[in-house]
Design an enzyme around this catalytic site. Structure first.
Site, PDB file in Angstrom:
ATOM      1  N   HIS A  78      28.394   2.499  -4.249  1.00 47.25           N
ATOM      2  CA  HIS A  78      27.024   2.734  -4.724  1.00 47.25           C
ATOM      3  C   HIS A  78      26.607   4.175  -4.406  1.00 47.25           C
ATOM      4  O   HIS A  78      26.050   4.414  -3.329  1.00 47.25           O
ATOM      5  CB  HIS A  78      26.044   1.809  -4.012  1.00 47.25           C
ATOM      6  N   CYS A  91      29.419  -0.636  -9.047  1.00 48.60           N
ATOM      7  CA  CYS A  91      29.827  -1.848  -8.327  1.00 48.60           C
ATOM      8  C   CYS A  91      30.146  -2.969  -9.321  1.00 48.60           C
ATOM      9  O   CYS A  91      31.146  -2.876 -10.012  1.00 48.60           O
ATOM     10  CB  CYS A  91      28.796  -2.236  -7.277  1.00 48.60           C
ATOM     11  N   GLU A 110       2.745 -13.626  11.663  1.00 49.17           N
ATOM     12  CA  GLU A 110       4.086 -13.212  12.088  1.00 49.17           C
ATOM     13  C   GLU A 110       4.157 -11.789  12.622  1.00 49.17           C
ATOM     14  O   GLU A 110       5.101 -11.446  13.315  1.00 49.17           O
ATOM     15  CB  GLU A 110       5.129 -13.454  10.997  1.00 49.17           C
ATOM     16  N   LYS A 135       3.165   1.973   2.738  1.00 50.91           N
ATOM     17  CA  LYS A 135       3.358   2.480   4.109  1.00 50.91           C
ATOM     18  C   LYS A 135       4.642   3.278   4.209  1.00 50.91           C
ATOM     19  O   LYS A 135       4.718   4.269   4.914  1.00 50.91           O
ATOM     20  CB  LYS A 135       3.454   1.304   5.097  1.00 50.91           C
ATOM     21  N   GLU A 143      24.173   5.748  -5.473  1.00 50.12           N
ATOM     22  CA  GLU A 143      22.710   5.911  -5.490  1.00 50.12           C
ATOM     23  C   GLU A 143      22.117   5.941  -4.080  1.00 50.12           C
ATOM     24  O   GLU A 143      21.074   6.554  -3.848  1.00 50.12           O
ATOM     25  CB  GLU A 143      22.051   4.800  -6.319  1.00 50.12           C
ATOM     26  N   ILE A 193       6.047   5.101   1.937  1.00 51.04           N
ATOM     27  CA  ILE A 193       5.910   6.435   1.354  1.00 51.04           C
ATOM     28  C   ILE A 193       5.098   7.342   2.292  1.00 51.04           C
ATOM     29  O   ILE A 193       5.425   8.516   2.465  1.00 51.04           O
ATOM     30  CB  ILE A 193       5.211   6.366  -0.033  1.00 51.04           C
ATOM     31  N   LYS A 252     -15.940  -1.699   2.916  1.00 49.63           N
ATOM     32  CA  LYS A 252     -16.001  -2.839   3.843  1.00 49.63           C
ATOM     33  C   LYS A 252     -14.613  -3.389   4.230  1.00 49.63           C
ATOM     34  O   LYS A 252     -14.361  -3.658   5.420  1.00 49.63           O
ATOM     35  CB  LYS A 252     -16.867  -3.943   3.246  1.00 49.63           C
ATOM     36  N   PRO A 253     -13.705  -3.567   3.261  1.00 44.20           N
ATOM     37  CA  PRO A 253     -12.386  -4.088   3.665  1.00 44.20           C
ATOM     38  C   PRO A 253     -11.721  -3.203   4.720  1.00 44.20           C
ATOM     39  O   PRO A 253     -11.053  -3.710   5.636  1.00 44.20           O
ATOM     40  CB  PRO A 253     -11.585  -4.088   2.361  1.00 44.20           C
ATOM     41  N   LEU A 308       0.827  -1.213   0.000  1.00 42.32           N
ATOM     42  CA  LEU A 308       0.000   0.000   0.000  1.00 42.32           C
ATOM     43  C   LEU A 308       0.855   1.253   0.000  1.00 42.32           C
ATOM     44  O   LEU A 308       0.365   2.350  -0.199  1.00 42.32           O
ATOM     45  CB  LEU A 308      -0.900   0.020   1.239  1.00 42.32           C
ATOM     46  N   MET A 351      31.031  -1.498 -12.531  1.00 44.17           N
ATOM     47  CA  MET A 351      32.404  -0.984 -12.617  1.00 44.17           C
ATOM     48  C   MET A 351      33.372  -2.138 -12.855  1.00 44.17           C
ATOM     49  O   MET A 351      34.297  -2.052 -13.667  1.00 44.17           O
ATOM     50  CB  MET A 351      32.736  -0.233 -11.315  1.00 44.17           C
ATOM     51  N   GLN A 352      33.147  -3.249 -12.144  1.00 44.48           N
ATOM     52  CA  GLN A 352      34.034  -4.407 -12.318  1.00 44.48           C
ATOM     53  C   GLN A 352      33.958  -4.918 -13.752  1.00 44.48           C
ATOM     54  O   GLN A 352      34.967  -5.315 -14.337  1.00 44.48           O
ATOM     55  CB  GLN A 352      33.656  -5.503 -11.306  1.00 44.48           C
TER      56      GLN A 352
HETATM   57  N1  GLN Z   1      29.513  -9.184  -6.930  1.00 47.46           N
HETATM   58  C1  GLN Z   1      30.420  -8.096  -6.799  1.00 47.46           C
HETATM   59  C2  GLN Z   1      31.211  -8.161  -5.508  1.00 47.46           C
HETATM   60  O1  GLN Z   1      30.832  -8.829  -4.591  1.00 47.46           O
HETATM   61  C3  GLN Z   1      29.709  -6.767  -6.914  1.00 47.46           C
HETATM   62  C4  GLN Z   1      28.706  -6.518  -5.851  1.00 47.46           C
HETATM   63  C5  GLN Z   1      27.715  -5.429  -6.186  1.00 47.46           C
HETATM   64  O2  GLN Z   1      27.532  -5.100  -7.360  1.00 47.46           O
HETATM   65  N2  GLN Z   1      27.032  -4.900  -5.186  1.00 47.46           N
HETATM   66  O3  GLN Z   1      32.246  -7.535  -5.391  1.00 47.46           O
END
Ligand code: GLN
Length: 539
Positions: free
Chosen positions: A508, A382, A151, A18, A510, A20, A190-191, A16, A385-386
């Protein structure tokens, strides 16, 4: 003022929003000058969501202090600009682990350890933990799951007890769903009535009801719900589907949700919320006409929540660049040499997503090769990049079969390798390199220019890392290691300076991007995508 505890529960169905609503409330209270934090209590037994795959649980969010957390904590940060920590996300697993540890230490000696009072007391202790720091006027606690689930019962029992103990220092907000039946052309209450009854049976009387709906709920219908549910008529507000989640705080404020909450908690003379900066963001969001098209290459692109923070960081960056984000999902398993041109030709910029394991990895290499050769703004995060490093090793350095030892433990060219500190680790939960670490950026690099700083701190979640034995060869061939951790010299950022924008971050970025404080590297990436878009148009 005493710390006020707001409990947010949900009924009828899950999803739903929650998170936000909790975030929107926090956003409004913060804008009124209050110190606010939000925490999520999840009823599942995993210790944290770090070991759950994205099909089960969407993105795993990471806090600065290295906790693998529920993705709702991402919303909390994006809406409030307040950092969350390990204490902001508790699961049933952690509650039980604490209680069982205490039992083994003899803390309950002679007693039978039971759900009530031992589990519920541990839940209550954790609910009050952040409040006790004295750092917050409001602690908003979101209870995961839906009322009626087996739970979540101990959590609701803890809320019932706290509600009683805290009196006016507590408030219960219940979210329900009001469905619209197309055949009958009617909204159905009703719900909601049943859901509130269920909550009342557990001894919890909600103070405020937030009704999720796809259609406008008429006033008389809200009053009817109020009457059936023992709630003040103005304390029944609706949350209709919004074009953007970032409009929800404004919509809630228009219905006086924050004001009603302050009334319930007996807080007087509060300042009006200052939403100027927020509204400016919304204005830019709605007035942006031109699009910027970004392709996201990943193996979970069909899941709405798998790359939540990346989606939001990109959206914020597009908005601050006065563009509408056109995000195109590109499934990494489907990228082939035959279709890569067709898939990527329309992109102004491409993001290569984070991830684990080898599924879809070859598609990422193909996409990256295309992006590098066609000089499209490209951002690897991550694992992304690798992959940039591996693709460069194979196709520029000529190291055939170069790989990460995650994908190919026997590779001759382990340009990405397991970090030294990881080699002795066998347990899976919470054992990666997690949380915020410092990174020094090379003066004059694109990354440093993007941040406007040579020292940044961003969050991590990985076990593998650029292999520094290869550093010289990469740098001589044009891929520069422009960011590194000042203590360990682990490579954090690579870039190819001769390209338009070709940057990979081991971290990361982001996770730290919020509405009022968007991440600079995302802003710069989108900016370069826009410039590229305009160049293509001219050509
Ligand atoms: N699998 C990669 C690592 O463990 C990259 C992890 C990721 O992208 N968060 O280094």
């Amino acid at each position: 003022m005493n710390t006020k505890y707001i409990f947010v529960t949900g009924g009828v169905v899950s999803s739903l929003g929650k998170g936000i609503i909790s975030s929107s409330l926090a956003c409004l209270l913060k804008a009124r000058g209050f110190r606010v934090t939000i925490q999520k209590f999840d009823p599942y037994i995993n210790i944290d969501p770090g070991t759950l795959n994205p099909y089960e649980h969407g993105e795993c969010y990471v806090t600065v202090d290295g906790h693998e957390a529920d993705l709702d904590l991402g919303h909390y940060e994006r809406f409030t600009n307040v950092r969350t920590t390990r204490a902001n996300n508790i699961t049933t697993g952690r509650i039980y682990q604490n209680v069982i540890d205490k039992e083994r230490h003899g803390e309950y000696l002679g007693k039978t350890v039971q759900i009530i009072p031992h589990i519920t007391d541990e839940i209550k202790r954790n609910i009050k933990l952040l409040g006790k720091t004295g750092n917050f006027d409001f602690v908003i606690t979101e209870i995961g799951g839906t009322v009626g689930d087996i739970e979540s019962l101990p959590f609701l029992e803890a809320v019932r007890q706290l509600r009683w103990e805290l009196e006016a220092d507590a408030c219960c907000v219940h979210l329900t769903y009001v469905p619209y039946l197309g055949a009958a052309k009617e909204l159905k209450t009703k719900p909601t009535q049943h859901s509130v009854k269920q909550l009342q049976q557990l001894g919890i009387q909600p103070d405020i009801l937030v009704l999720r709906t796809e259609k406008d709920i008429p006033m008389e219908m809200r009053h009817k719900i109020a009457r059936f549910c023992n709630v003040a008529p103005d304390a029944v507000v609706q949350s209709a589907d919004a074009p953007s989640i970032y409009e929800v705080p404004i919509r809630m404020h228009r219905q006086h949700l924050d004001e009603i909450l302050l009334r319930v908690c007996d807080v007087r003379n509060a300042a009006e919320p200052d939403m100027k900066a927020w509204n400016r963001f919304l204005e830019r969001m709605t007035s942006a006409k031109e699009e910027v098209t970004i392709g996201l290459v990943g193996k979970y692109v069909e899941l709405q929540d798998a790359y939540k923070s990346i989606n939001e960081a990109l959206f914020q960056a597009a908005t601050y660049n006065d563009r509408r984000l056109n995000l195109v999902s590109i499934h990494s398993e489907k990228v082939t040499d035959g279709n890569v041109d067709e898939l990527l030709a329309g992109m102004d910029g491409v993001i290569i997503a984070p991830g684990f394991g080898s599924r879809g990895i070859e598609g990422k290499f193909k996409a990256l090769r295309w992006c590098r050769e066609n000089d499209v703004p490209t951002f690897g995060i991550c694992l992304g990049m690798q992959c940039m490093v591996i693709e460069f090793a194979r196709n520029v350095l000529g190291l055939e079969g170069a790989n990460s030892t995650e994908m190919d433990p026997a590779t001759r060219y382990n340009v990405i390798d397991l970090m030294e500190e990881q080699k002795s680790i066998t347990d899976k939960g919470g054992t990666m390199r997690l949380g915020a670490y410092d990174c020094t950026l090379r003066p004059g690099s694109r990354a440093a220019a993007a941040y406007g700083s040579e020292k940044v701190s961003e969050r991590h979640r990985h076990r593998f890392e650029f292999n520094n034995d290869y550093r010289r060869r990469f740098e001589q061939a044009g891929m520069q290691c422009v960011g590194e951790n000042p203590e360990t010299h682990l490579v954090e950022v690579v870039e190819i300076p001769e390209k338009r924008w070709f940057i990979g971050t081991q971290y990361h970025p982001e996770y730290s991007s919020t509405v009022l404080s968007p991440n600079p590297i995302f802003i710069d990436f989108v900016k370069s995508a826009i410039i590229y878009h305009d160049e293509k148009k001219k050509a």
